[in-house]
Design a protein around this motif. Structure first.
Motif, mmCIF file in Angstrom:
data_model
loop_
_atom_site.group_PDB
_atom_site.id
_atom_site.type_symbol
_atom_site.label_atom_id
_atom_site.label_comp_id
_atom_site.label_asym_id
_atom_site.label_seq_id
_atom_site.Cartn_x
_atom_site.Cartn_y
_atom_site.Cartn_z
ATOM 1 N N PRO A 163 0.803 -1.188 -0.049
ATOM 2 C CA PRO A 163 0.062 -0.003 0.082
ATOM 3 C C PRO A 163 0.949 1.173 0.069
ATOM 4 N N HIS A 164 0.329 2.407 -0.906
ATOM 5 C CA HIS A 164 1.212 3.514 -1.020
ATOM 6 C C HIS A 164 0.525 4.599 -1.460
ATOM 7 N N ARG A 165 0.025 5.344 -0.362
ATOM 8 C CA ARG A 165 -0.836 6.510 -0.427
ATOM 9 C C ARG A 165 -2.010 6.125 -1.508
ATOM 10 N N GLY A 166 -2.708 5.275 -1.216
ATOM 11 C CA GLY A 166 -4.114 5.027 -1.890
ATOM 12 C C GLY A 166 -3.835 3.927 -3.118
ATOM 13 N N GLU A 167 -2.620 3.669 -3.507
ATOM 14 C CA GLU A 167 -2.422 2.497 -4.606
ATOM 15 C C GLU A 167 -1.624 1.387 -4.031
ATOM 16 N N LEU A 168 -1.518 0.466 -4.983
ATOM 17 C CA LEU A 168 -0.684 -0.827 -4.297
ATOM 18 C C LEU A 168 0.257 -0.949 -5.423
ATOM 19 N N ARG A 169 1.672 -0.671 -4.700
ATOM 20 C CA ARG A 169 2.965 -0.888 -5.599
ATOM 21 C C ARG A 169 3.430 -2.097 -5.863
ATOM 22 N N ASP A 170 4.163 -2.261 -6.940
ATOM 23 C CA ASP A 170 4.907 -3.454 -6.939
ATOM 24 C C ASP A 170 5.847 -3.606 -6.030
ATOM 25 N N ALA A 171 6.140 -4.850 -5.587
ATOM 26 C CA ALA A 171 7.208 -5.032 -4.310
ATOM 27 C C ALA A 171 8.340 -6.017 -4.659
ATOM 28 N N TRP A 172 9.463 -5.648 -4.258
ATOM 29 C CA TRP A 172 10.510 -6.473 -3.905
ATOM 30 C C TRP A 172 10.534 -7.374 -2.674
ATOM 31 N N VAL A 173 10.908 -8.526 -2.825
ATOM 32 C CA VAL A 173 10.727 -9.364 -1.164
ATOM 33 C C VAL A 173 11.910 -10.079 -1.336
ATOM 34 N N ALA A 174 12.859 -10.056 -0.119
ATOM 35 C CA ALA A 174 13.736 -10.857 0.336
ATOM 36 C C ALA A 174 13.883 -11.473 1.780
ATOM 37 N N THR A 175 14.602 -12.480 1.786
ATOM 38 C CA THR A 175 14.586 -12.986 3.172
ATOM 39 C C THR A 175 16.110 -13.265 3.653
ATOM 40 N N LEU A 176 15.952 -13.378 4.854
ATOM 41 C CA LEU A 176 17.295 -13.708 5.540
ATOM 42 C C LEU A 176 16.949 -14.705 6.687
ATOM 43 N N LEU A 177 17.589 -15.966 6.668
ATOM 44 C CA LEU A 177 17.358 -16.971 7.624
ATOM 45 C C LEU A 177 18.362 -16.783 8.788
#
Ligand SMILES: CC(C)(COP(=O)(O)OP(=O)(O)OC[C@H]1O[C@@H](n2cnc3c(N)ncnc32)[C@H](O)[C@@H]1OP(=O)(O)O)[C@@H](O)C(=O)NCCC(=O)NCCS
Length: 192
Positions: A163-177
């Protein structure tokens, strides 16, 4: 409920980096940080951002996260000056989301990376975290480079998610175990 501990790493000849509980006198630095165009572009800080909001952030919102264990937020203090906020948002079951933002004065010094190493060490050791997730709007290369340096593995792009000020932005996702080496897992694949 536990108060934010104070964490630091000792590096000879380098600025003193401390993670500590927020204090009322951090409000001015927090206010300035939230006027910064990069902070406004890449985070969901309310616009316009007022001094009252900054005061509430450091005196209520951040301490409140410790009270209900929803977010473990620390003020980043470099050489005695407020330099940003870093946190782990508790997702339960050994999972947390990492979040960070720095005041423009400290960018490019490596202090944020040092702070995040302290934060992650603390979270894995003291909150028994097993997986930390990083989310960013696509295009936030500064944030991605820090995550890459810390050893996060890029998992991909999630369309229309953050969510970004009324819209949905594409997102990068990453993980650290918990057991991952805290160093880049791949060659840098972004702009230099
Ligand atoms: C993300 C943030 C905390 C990083 O702090 P920092 O590490 O001190 O920031 P820097 O400006 O040094 O940027 C980190 C690296 O990304 C690089 N970078 C910055 N902007 C870039 C861009 N637009 N394209 C490519 N690389 C970029 C820098 O050159 C730097 O690389 P280097 O260390 O190899 O020289 C800071 O930029 C910030 O507060 N941004 C606004 C809030 C934000 O985006 N928070 C994260 C939300 S997910």
């Amino acid at each position: 409920m536990s108060p934010a501990p104070t964490l630091t790493d000792a590096r000879e000849g380098a600025p003193v980096v401390i993670l500590r509980a927020h204090r009322p006198d951090d409000a001015q630095g927090s206010y300035e940080q939230c006027q910064d165009p990069l902070s406004q572009e890449w985070t969901t800080v309310p616009l316009p951002y007022t001094r009252e909001m900054a005061h509430g952030f450091v005196t209520e919102m951040m301490p409140g996260g410790w009270s209900d264990d929803s977010e473990w937020g620390f003020a980043l203090d470099v050489d005695g000056r407020y330099a940003g906020t870093v946190s782990l948002r508790n997702e339960g079951d050994g999972r947390a989301e990492i979040a960070y933002g720095s005041h423009p004065w400290v960018r490019g010094t490596g202090a944020v990376e040092r702070a995040l190493r302290l934060l992650l060490d603390w979270g894995f050791a003291e909150r028994d975290l097993r997986t930390v997730v990083w989310w960013a709007n696509t295009g936030n290369w500064a944030s991605r480079k820090v995550a890459w340096r810390l050893g996060f593995t890029m998992e991909g792009t999630v369309r229309q998610y953050l969510p970004h000020r009324g819209e949905l932005r594409d997102a990068w996702v990453a993980t650290l175990l918990a057991g991952d080496p805290r160093e880049p897992r791949t060659a840098w694949d972004g702009p230099s």
